[in-house]
Design an enzyme around this catalytic site. Structure first.
Site, PDB file in Angstrom:
ATOM      1  N   TYR A   1       0.840  -1.209   0.000  1.00  0.00           N
ATOM      2  CA  TYR A   1       0.000   0.000   0.000  1.00  0.00           C
ATOM      3  C   TYR A   1       0.872   1.256   0.000  1.00  0.00           C
ATOM      4  CZ  TYR A   1      -3.774   3.168   1.587  1.00  0.00           C
ATOM      5  OH  TYR A   1      -4.696   4.192   1.704  1.00  0.00           O
TER       6      TYR A   1
ATOM      7  N   LYS B   1       1.205   3.923  -3.119  1.00  0.00           N
ATOM      8  CA  LYS B   1       0.751   5.318  -3.025  1.00  0.00           C
ATOM      9  C   LYS B   1       1.907   6.284  -3.260  1.00  0.00           C
ATOM     10  CE  LYS B   1      -3.666   4.974  -2.142  1.00  0.00           C
ATOM     11  NZ  LYS B   1      -4.732   5.614  -2.933  1.00  0.00           N
TER      12      LYS B   1
ATOM     13  N   ASN C   1      -6.672   9.037   8.641  1.00  0.00           N
ATOM     14  CA  ASN C   1      -7.774   8.125   9.045  1.00  0.00           C
ATOM     15  C   ASN C   1      -9.139   8.820   9.077  1.00  0.00           C
ATOM     16  OD1 ASN C   1      -5.167   7.218  10.227  1.00  0.00           O
ATOM     17  ND2 ASN C   1      -6.399   5.441  10.794  1.00  0.00           N
TER      18      ASN C   1
ATOM     19  N   VAL D   1      -9.950   0.211  12.711  1.00  0.00           N
ATOM     20  CA  VAL D   1     -10.210   0.256  14.144  1.00  0.00           C
ATOM     21  C   VAL D   1     -11.624   0.741  14.461  1.00  0.00           C
ATOM     22  CG1 VAL D   1      -9.142   2.553  14.526  1.00  0.00           C
ATOM     23  CG2 VAL D   1      -9.235   0.877  16.366  1.00  0.00           C
TER      24      VAL D   1
ATOM     25  N   SER E   1     -14.396   0.615  12.539  1.00  0.00           N
ATOM     26  CA  SER E   1     -15.425  -0.373  12.169  1.00  0.00           C
ATOM     27  C   SER E   1     -15.372  -1.580  13.106  1.00  0.00           C
ATOM     28  CB  SER E   1     -15.336  -0.781  10.697  1.00  0.00           C
ATOM     29  OG  SER E   1     -14.036  -0.748  10.223  1.00  0.00           O
ATOM     30  N   ASN E   2     -14.157  -2.051  13.443  1.00  0.00           N
ATOM     31  CA  ASN E   2     -14.070  -3.187  14.378  1.00  0.00           C
ATOM     32  C   ASN E   2     -14.673  -2.832  15.736  1.00  0.00           C
ATOM     33  OD1 ASN E   2     -12.864  -4.952  12.654  1.00  0.00           O
ATOM     34  ND2 ASN E   2     -10.921  -5.091  13.730  1.00  0.00           N
TER      35      ASN E   2
ATOM     36  N   GLN F   1      -0.486   3.366  20.926  1.00  0.00           N
ATOM     37  CA  GLN F   1      -0.226   3.981  19.619  1.00  0.00           C
ATOM     38  C   GLN F   1      -1.348   4.971  19.321  1.00  0.00           C
ATOM     39  OE1 GLN F   1      -1.382   0.921  20.124  1.00  0.00           O
ATOM     40  NE2 GLN F   1      -2.297  -0.055  18.344  1.00  0.00           N
ATOM     41  N   THR F   2      -1.054   5.983  18.519  1.00  0.00           N
ATOM     42  CA  THR F   2      -2.055   7.042  18.309  1.00  0.00           C
ATOM     43  C   THR F   2      -2.497   7.138  16.842  1.00  0.00           C
ATOM     44  OG1 THR F   2      -0.447   8.793  17.836  1.00  0.00           O
ATOM     45  CG2 THR F   2      -1.014   8.422  20.160  1.00  0.00           C
TER      46      THR F   2
ATOM     47  N   ARG G   1       0.441   9.055  14.784  1.00  0.00           N
ATOM     48  CA  ARG G   1       0.042   9.720  13.525  1.00  0.00           C
ATOM     49  C   ARG G   1      -0.848  10.922  13.852  1.00  0.00           C
ATOM     50  NH1 ARG G   1      -2.752   5.913   9.594  1.00  0.00           N
ATOM     51  NH2 ARG G   1      -0.636   5.211   9.178  1.00  0.00           N
TER      52      ARG G   1
HETATM   53  P1  NAD Z   1     -12.777   1.616   0.021  1.00  0.00           P
HETATM   54  O1  NAD Z   1     -12.128   0.284   0.001  1.00  0.00           O
HETATM   55  O2  NAD Z   1     -14.085   1.751   0.705  1.00  0.00           O
HETATM   56  O3  NAD Z   1     -12.926   2.176  -1.460  1.00  0.00           O
HETATM   57  C1  NAD Z   1     -12.002   1.903  -2.479  1.00  0.00           C
HETATM   58  C2  NAD Z   1     -12.761   1.633  -3.764  1.00  0.00           C
HETATM   59  O4  NAD Z   1     -11.833   1.394  -4.836  1.00  0.00           O
HETATM   60  C3  NAD Z   1     -13.654   0.406  -3.672  1.00  0.00           C
HETATM   61  O5  NAD Z   1     -14.969   0.714  -4.096  1.00  0.00           O
HETATM   62  C4  NAD Z   1     -12.992  -0.621  -4.592  1.00  0.00           C
HETATM   63  O6  NAD Z   1     -13.897  -1.545  -5.155  1.00  0.00           O
HETATM   64  C5  NAD Z   1     -12.338   0.304  -5.617  1.00  0.00           C
HETATM   65  N1  NAD Z   1     -11.224  -0.310  -6.349  1.00  0.00           N
HETATM   66  C6  NAD Z   1     -10.143  -0.953  -5.834  1.00  0.00           C
HETATM   67  N2  NAD Z   1      -9.333  -1.363  -6.838  1.00  0.00           N
HETATM   68  C7  NAD Z   1      -9.918  -0.975  -8.004  1.00  0.00           C
HETATM   69  C8  NAD Z   1      -9.565  -1.099  -9.376  1.00  0.00           C
HETATM   70  N3  NAD Z   1      -8.454  -1.737  -9.772  1.00  0.00           N
HETATM   71  N4  NAD Z   1     -10.407  -0.577 -10.305  1.00  0.00           N
HETATM   72  C9  NAD Z   1     -11.546   0.053  -9.935  1.00  0.00           C
HETATM   73  N5  NAD Z   1     -11.925   0.213  -8.645  1.00  0.00           N
HETATM   74  C10 NAD Z   1     -11.114  -0.299  -7.695  1.00  0.00           C
HETATM   75  O7  NAD Z   1     -11.701   2.628   0.661  1.00  0.00           O
HETATM   76  P2  NAD Z   1     -11.852   4.167   1.068  1.00  0.00           P
HETATM   77  O8  NAD Z   1     -11.604   4.270   2.511  1.00  0.00           O
HETATM   78  O9  NAD Z   1     -13.092   4.747   0.499  1.00  0.00           O
HETATM   79  O10 NAD Z   1     -10.571   4.789   0.329  1.00  0.00           O
HETATM   80  C11 NAD Z   1     -10.701   5.492  -0.887  1.00  0.00           C
HETATM   81  C12 NAD Z   1      -9.363   6.114  -1.266  1.00  0.00           C
HETATM   82  O11 NAD Z   1      -8.918   7.015  -0.235  1.00  0.00           O
HETATM   83  C13 NAD Z   1      -8.254   5.084  -1.440  1.00  0.00           C
HETATM   84  O12 NAD Z   1      -7.432   5.462  -2.531  1.00  0.00           O
HETATM   85  C14 NAD Z   1      -7.470   5.188  -0.142  1.00  0.00           C
HETATM   86  O13 NAD Z   1      -6.138   4.827  -0.302  1.00  0.00           O
HETATM   87  C15 NAD Z   1      -7.635   6.654   0.218  1.00  0.00           C
HETATM   88  N6  NAD Z   1      -7.502   6.861   1.675  1.00  0.00           N
HETATM   89  C16 NAD Z   1      -8.521   6.549   2.528  1.00  0.00           C
HETATM   90  C17 NAD Z   1      -8.343   6.741   3.897  1.00  0.00           C
HETATM   91  C18 NAD Z   1      -9.446   6.459   4.889  1.00  0.00           C
HETATM   92  O14 NAD Z   1      -9.239   6.670   6.098  1.00  0.00           O
HETATM   93  N7  NAD Z   1     -10.631   6.043   4.501  1.00  0.00           N
HETATM   94  C19 NAD Z   1      -7.126   7.227   4.395  1.00  0.00           C
HETATM   95  C20 NAD Z   1      -6.102   7.479   3.484  1.00  0.00           C
HETATM   96  C21 NAD Z   1      -6.306   7.322   2.124  1.00  0.00           C
HETATM   97  N1  UDP Z   2      -6.335  -1.481  15.745  1.00  0.00           N
HETATM   98  C1  UDP Z   2      -6.704  -2.079  16.946  1.00  0.00           C
HETATM   99  N2  UDP Z   2      -7.750  -2.951  16.939  1.00  0.00           N
HETATM  100  C2  UDP Z   2      -8.458  -3.233  15.811  1.00  0.00           C
HETATM  101  C3  UDP Z   2      -8.085  -2.619  14.587  1.00  0.00           C
HETATM  102  C4  UDP Z   2      -7.009  -1.749  14.599  1.00  0.00           C
HETATM  103  O1  UDP Z   2      -6.088  -1.843  17.991  1.00  0.00           O
HETATM  104  O2  UDP Z   2      -9.415  -4.040  15.898  1.00  0.00           O
HETATM  105  C5  UDP Z   2      -5.207  -0.511  15.758  1.00  0.00           C
HETATM  106  C6  UDP Z   2      -4.142  -0.771  14.708  1.00  0.00           C
HETATM  107  O3  UDP Z   2      -3.156  -1.662  15.209  1.00  0.00           O
HETATM  108  C7  UDP Z   2      -3.609   0.645  14.494  1.00  0.00           C
HETATM  109  C8  UDP Z   2      -4.819   1.535  14.701  1.00  0.00           C
HETATM  110  O4  UDP Z   2      -5.745   0.747  15.459  1.00  0.00           O
HETATM  111  O5  UDP Z   2      -2.636   0.944  15.469  1.00  0.00           O
HETATM  112  C9  UDP Z   2      -5.482   2.013  13.415  1.00  0.00           C
HETATM  113  O6  UDP Z   2      -5.691   0.880  12.610  1.00  0.00           O
HETATM  114  P1  UDP Z   2      -6.506   0.915  11.239  1.00  0.00           P
HETATM  115  O7  UDP Z   2      -6.463  -0.480  10.696  1.00  0.00           O
HETATM  116  O8  UDP Z   2      -7.829   1.532  11.451  1.00  0.00           O
HETATM  117  O9  UDP Z   2      -5.719   1.917  10.291  1.00  0.00           O
HETATM  118  P2  UDP Z   2      -4.187   2.340  10.074  1.00  0.00           P
HETATM  119  O10 UDP Z   2      -4.112   3.715  10.602  1.00  0.00           O
HETATM  120  O11 UDP Z   2      -3.280   1.404  10.809  1.00  0.00           O
HETATM  121  O12 UDP Z   2      -4.024   2.245   8.610  1.00  0.00           O
END
Ligand code: NAD
Ligand code: UDP
Length: 317
Positions: free
Chosen positions: A144, A148, A173, A186, A188-189, A208-209, A274
Site C-alpha cells: 500500500y 501510493k 484516518n 479500528v 469499524s471493528n 499507539q495514536t 500519527r
Molecule cells: P474503500 O475500500 O471503501 O474504497 C475503495 C474503492 O476502490 C472500492 O470501491 C474498490 O472496489 C475500488 N477499487 C479498488 N481497486 C480498483 C480497481 N483496480 N479498479 C476500480 N476500482 C477499484 O476505501 P476508502 O476508505 O473509500 O478509500 C478510498 C481512497 O482514499 C483510497 O485510494 C485510499 O487509499 C484513500 N484513503 C482513505 C483513507 C481512509 O481513512 N478512509 C485514508 C487514506 C487514504
Molecule cells: N487497531 C486495533 N484494533 C483493531 C483494529 C485496529 O487496535 O481491531 C489498531 C491498529 O493496530 C492501528 C490503529 O488501530 O494501530 C489504526 O488501525 P486501522 O487499521 O484503522 O488503520 P491504520 O491507521 O493502521 O491504517
C-alpha cells in the site's frame, strides 16, 4: 463538469459522488467492486447525472470526454490491502498511470487520493507535507505505502512532463457512515464489537495514536483542494490525536456498550503515532475539521447498528 471518479463505490468515493453531484456536476463512477459495494450507490440509481461503469482501472477504458479525474480506486484498510496485495500495487501503479493518461488525453484536471501512510511509521510528529517519511519498502504494509508513493511520483511526473493540472491529497484516518463493517479498521471493528457486546480488540498496548476525521469534514477538505491551484501534497485530516485505548473508551461511551477490552498482538510495522499538521490546509483552503470524535461516532451510530443487523441477517440465511 463531467467528472470521472474511480473507486466511487467505496466509503469515501460514494460520499464524494454525492458531494460532486450536489455541486451540480455529472459523475461517471468507475469501480470494479473489489472492496466497494453497489449498495453505497443505490440511492443514485435514478439520478440522470450519474453513471456507473463496472471497470478495473488497471485495464484501459474510454469513459468519453471528461473535465476532472478524481482517482480514489484502491483497497484502503490494512486487512483489505493485505488480502489484495498485488491488486493494491497494480491499482496504485498501472491504474494511476491509466487515469493520468485519461486526464492528459482530455486535458482534464486530476486529483490523487494519497495517504498519511506515505509517512510510514513517522519519526517527525506531527507530520508536515515536507516530511519524506519512514517507510519499510519490503514489509507487509509496503504493498500500500509504496503503491501510493509511486502514485504520487507518477502524478508529479505527469505534471512536469505532460503539464497535467494535478493535485494530491494526503488523507488521514477517516470514518463515518458507509465505512465497510468488515474492513478491519479500528473504528469499524470497535463499533461492531461494541454493538454486539463482544470484547474490543486492542492491538499491542493500545498506546499507539491516530487522528480521526469525520467523513463530511474530509470530503469538504478534498473538494476545497480540488478547486484550488496547489499541486504539491496537502494533508487533510483531523489534528486531534487519540491513543487507541482512548478511542475504545469513546466507542463504548457513544454506543452505551459494556464490552470489555481484549489485547491482541500488534501487527508488524504498525505506525506508533500519527497526526496531521494541517497548517497548509488552513492557510491555503481556509479549511479545518469541525466534528470531534465523540460527535462523529454518535453521527455514525445508526449506520453501524443497521450494518451489524444486516450482517447478522446475512449470516443467518
Ligand atoms: P474503500 O475500500 O471503501 O474504497 C475503495 C474503492 O476502490 C472500492 O470501491 C474498490 O472496489 C475500488 N477499487 C479498488 N481497486 C480498483 C480497481 N483496480 N479498479 C476500480 N476500482 C477499484 O476505501 P476508502 O476508505 O473509500 O478509500 C478510498 C481512497 O482514499 C483510497 O485510494 C485510499 O487509499 C484513500 N484513503 C482513505 C483513507 C481512509 O481513512 N478512509 C485514508 C487514506 C487514504
Ligand atoms: N487497531 C486495533 N484494533 C483493531 C483494529 C485496529 O487496535 O481491531 C489498531 C491498529 O493496530 C492501528 C490503529 O488501530 O494501530 C489504526 O488501525 P486501522 O487499521 O484503522 O488503520 P491504520 O491507521 O493502521 O491504517
Amino acid at each position: 463538469m463531467r467528472v470521472l471518479l474511480t473507486g466511487g463505490a467505496g466509503f469515501l468515493g460514494s460520499h464524494l459522488c454525492d458531494a460532486i453531484l450536489a455541486d451540480g456536476h455529472l459523475v461517471v463512477c468507475a469501480d470494479n467492486l473489489l472492496t466497494g459495494r453497489s449498495e453505497n450507490l443505490v440511492h443514485l440509481s435514478h439520478e440522470p447525472r450519474f453513471e456507473f461503469l463496472q471497470q478495473d482501472v488497471c485495464h484501459t477504458f474510454d469513459p468519453g470526454k471528461i473535465d476532472y479525474v478524481f482517482h480514489f480506486a484502491s483497497p484502503a484498510s490494512p486487512v483489505d490491502y493485505h488480502e489484495h496485495g498485488i491488486e493494491t500495487l497494480q491499482v496504485g501503479s498501472t491504474g494511476t498511470i491509466n487515469c493520468l493518461e485519461l486526464a492528459k488525453k482530455c486535458n482534464a484536471k486530476f486529483l490523487l487520493a494519497s495517504t498519511s501512510e506515505c509517512y510510514g511509521d513517522p519519526l517527525e510528529h506531527p507530520q508536515k507535507e515536507s516530511y519524506w517519511g519512514h517507510v519499510n519498502p519490503i514489509g507487509p504494509r509496503s504493498v500500500y505505502d509504496e503503491a501510493k508513493r509511486f502514485a504520487e511520483a507518477a502524478t508529479m511526473a505527469y505534471r512536469r512532463y505532460h503539464h497535467v493540472d494535478t493535485r494530491i491529497v494526503r488523507i488521514f484516518n477517516t470514518y463515518g457512515p458507509r465505512l465497510q463493517i468488515n474492513d478491519g479498521r479500528v473504528i469499524s471493528n470497535f463499533m461492531k464489537q461494541a454493538l454486539l457486546g463482544e470484547p474490543l480488540t486492542v492491538y499491542g498496548d493500545g498506546l499507539q495514536t491516530r487522528s480521526f476525521c469525520f467523513v463530511s469534514d474530509e470530503i469538504e477538505g478534498i473538494l476545497a483542494l480540488s478547486r484550488a491551484t496547489e499541486h504539491l501534497p496537502v494533508n487533510i485530516g483531523n489534528p486531534h490525536e487519540f491513543t487507541i485505548l482512548e478511542c475504545a473508551r469513546l466507542v463504548l461511551q457513544s454506543t452505551g456498550s459494556r464490552s470489555t477490552v481484549r489485547f491482541e498482538p500488534l501487527p508488524q510495522d504498525d505506525p506508533r503515532q500519527r497526526r496531521p499538521d494541517i497548517t497548509k490546509a488552513r492557510a491555503l483552503l481556509g479549511w479545518e475539521p469541525k466534528i470531534d470524535l465523540l460527535t462523529g461516532l454518535q453521527l455514525s451510530l445508526e449506520y453501524f447498528r443497521a450494518a451489524v443487523q444486516s450482517r447478522d441477517i446475512e449470516a443467518q440465511t
